[in-house]
Design a protein around this motif. Structure first.
Motif, PDB file in Angstrom:
ATOM      1  N   ARG A   5       0.867  -1.263   0.044  1.00  0.00           N
ATOM      2  CA  ARG A   5      -0.028   0.156  -0.014  1.00  0.00           C
ATOM      3  C   ARG A   5       1.049   1.170   0.106  1.00  0.00           C
ATOM      4  O   ARG A   5       1.805   1.273   0.798  1.00  0.00           O
ATOM      5  N   LEU A   8      -0.326   7.476   2.674  1.00  0.00           N
ATOM      6  CA  LEU A   8      -1.632   8.459   2.553  1.00  0.00           C
ATOM      7  C   LEU A   8      -1.063   9.871   1.995  1.00  0.00           C
ATOM      8  O   LEU A   8       0.110  10.143   2.397  1.00  0.00           O
ATOM      9  N   VAL A  10      -1.360  13.673   2.124  1.00  0.00           N
ATOM     10  CA  VAL A  10      -2.223  14.626   2.889  1.00  0.00           C
ATOM     11  C   VAL A  10      -1.841  16.104   2.654  1.00  0.00           C
ATOM     12  O   VAL A  10      -0.755  16.369   2.906  1.00  0.00           O
ATOM     13  N   SER A  39       2.638   9.227   6.900  1.00  0.00           N
ATOM     14  CA  SER A  39       2.006   9.778   5.404  1.00  0.00           C
ATOM     15  C   SER A  39       2.740  10.779   5.057  1.00  0.00           C
ATOM     16  O   SER A  39       3.665  11.454   5.248  1.00  0.00           O
ATOM     17  N   ASP A  79      -5.289  12.139  -0.757  1.00  0.00           N
ATOM     18  CA  ASP A  79      -6.390  11.591  -0.389  1.00  0.00           C
ATOM     19  C   ASP A  79      -7.159  12.139   0.853  1.00  0.00           C
ATOM     20  O   ASP A  79      -8.433  11.753   1.088  1.00  0.00           O
ATOM     21  N   ARG A 114     -13.259  13.438  -0.954  1.00  0.00           N
ATOM     22  CA  ARG A 114     -11.919  13.653  -0.199  1.00  0.00           C
ATOM     23  C   ARG A 114     -12.459  13.853   1.311  1.00  0.00           C
ATOM     24  O   ARG A 114     -13.258  14.153   1.686  1.00  0.00           O
ATOM     25  N   GLN A 115     -11.726  13.274   2.016  1.00  0.00           N
ATOM     26  CA  GLN A 115     -11.614  13.164   3.592  1.00  0.00           C
ATOM     27  C   GLN A 115     -10.893  14.529   4.023  1.00  0.00           C
ATOM     28  O   GLN A 115     -10.070  15.043   3.476  1.00  0.00           O
ATOM     29  N   LEU A 183      -6.285   9.716  10.470  1.00  0.00           N
ATOM     30  CA  LEU A 183      -5.756   8.886   9.480  1.00  0.00           C
ATOM     31  C   LEU A 183      -6.005   7.654   9.451  1.00  0.00           C
ATOM     32  O   LEU A 183      -6.141   7.058   8.266  1.00  0.00           O
ATOM     33  N   VAL A 186      -8.971   7.806   6.910  1.00  0.00           N
ATOM     34  CA  VAL A 186      -8.690   8.071   5.718  1.00  0.00           C
ATOM     35  C   VAL A 186      -8.149   6.838   4.973  1.00  0.00           C
ATOM     36  O   VAL A 186      -8.586   6.375   3.867  1.00  0.00           O
ATOM     37  N   GLU A 187      -7.411   6.149   5.750  1.00  0.00           N
ATOM     38  CA  GLU A 187      -6.938   4.763   5.529  1.00  0.00           C
ATOM     39  C   GLU A 187      -7.966   3.832   5.150  1.00  0.00           C
ATOM     40  O   GLU A 187      -7.978   3.173   4.034  1.00  0.00           O
ATOM     41  N   LYS A 190      -9.683   5.129   1.833  1.00  0.00           N
ATOM     42  CA  LYS A 190      -8.791   4.798   0.877  1.00  0.00           C
ATOM     43  C   LYS A 190      -8.847   3.354   0.328  1.00  0.00           C
ATOM     44  O   LYS A 190      -8.925   3.122  -1.167  1.00  0.00           O
ATOM     45  N   HIS A 191      -9.038   2.299   1.145  1.00  0.00           N
ATOM     46  CA  HIS A 191      -8.873   0.772   0.915  1.00  0.00           C
ATOM     47  C   HIS A 191     -10.045   0.185   0.665  1.00  0.00           C
ATOM     48  O   HIS A 191     -10.046  -0.943   0.293  1.00  0.00           O
TER      49      HIS A 191
END
Ligand code: FMN
Length: 220
Positions: A5, A8, A10, A39, A79, A114-115, A183, A186-187, A190-191
């Motif tokens: 992965r 991220l 930011v 990140s 992200d 987007r976050q 975070l 967000v992770e 994203k996945h």
């Protein structure tokens, strides 16, 4: 996090144009923590995105100004984004709303999906928190997923140590924990493609292909 992965990305900026900004200090602190957690931070300044007043005639004749193009590009690469914004007269600064208005004209519309996390700092007792509530409105309207917790640093002119951390250890721990939880979200976003959604500007209006703004998010 699985090895394959990517970290991220930011985008972080303080929405103050002045030197010595308290919000810039808070953004520095966020930058430090986000980097520490692995990140990749794209650190920007409000002056990078300062646009002339939005004018639809100017948009038609000259197009969207370069600072708004730059914000759009940097959002597209991110992200998530974190804004530390001053409160002006119980609301957000006008130039920040102006930049949001310009960027909202791009298709696809880059705030969608987007976050984001909102921070503020002010010498006042409530830390500029009312400004963040006003900032939520256009961003949520544009499809940004704003983290529920907002960190508003009260009496910010007396709140920082020389090394940039917060004088109050409990506040510093709360700040660290909030950034860390953000975070994690967000992770996850994203996945897990199940979190993808369509953005419809006016969800309950009768559909009309000629005027509808409907976009599917590719950010999460
Ligand atoms: C036009 C103007 C309006 C302001 N209104 C507020 C306000 O409503 N609430 C508040 O807490 N501080 C207010 N302030 C004080 C700001 O919070 C303070 O100047 C702060 O340091 C600005 O953020 P910065 O240090 O990141 O530039 C205002 C300042 C200005 C210049």
């Amino acid at each position: 996090m699985a090895d394959n992965r990517r970290p991220l990305a930011v985008l972080i900026f303080a929405a103050s144009l002045r030197k010595g900004s308290l919000n810039d200090k808070l953004a520095d602190l966020a930058e430090h923590l986000v980097s520490q957690q692995g990140s990749v931070v794209d650190r920007a300044c409000m002056s990078d995105f300062d646009c002339p007043p939005y004018d639809q005639d100017v948009e038609r004749s000259d197009g969207i100004p370069q600072p708004a193009r730059d914000l759009c590009t940097r959002l597209q690469r991110a992200d998530a984004f974190i804004i530390a914004s001053p409160e002006y007269n119980a609301s957000m600064p006008g130039y920040l709303k102006n930049a949001i208005d310009w960027v909202s004209r791009f298709r696809p519309q880059p705030f969608n999906g987007r976050q984001a996390m909102l921070l503020s700092a002010s010498p006042s007792m409530v830390g500029g928190n009312r400004g963040l509530w006003s900032l939520r409105v256009p961003l949520e309207h544009l499809g940004t997923r704003i983290y529920p917790d907002m960190f508003s640093l009260a009496q910010a002119h007396e709140a920082f140590r020389e090394d940039g951390r917060l004088l109050n250890d409990v506040l510093q721990q709360r700040f660290d924990a909030t950034i860390s939880c953000f975070l994690d979200l967000v992770e996850a976003a994203k996945h897990y493609p199940g979190l993808k959604k369509q953005w419809v500007e006016f969800l309950g209006e009768r559909p009309d292909a000629a005027t509808d703004r409907v976009e599917t998010s590719d950010a999460a």
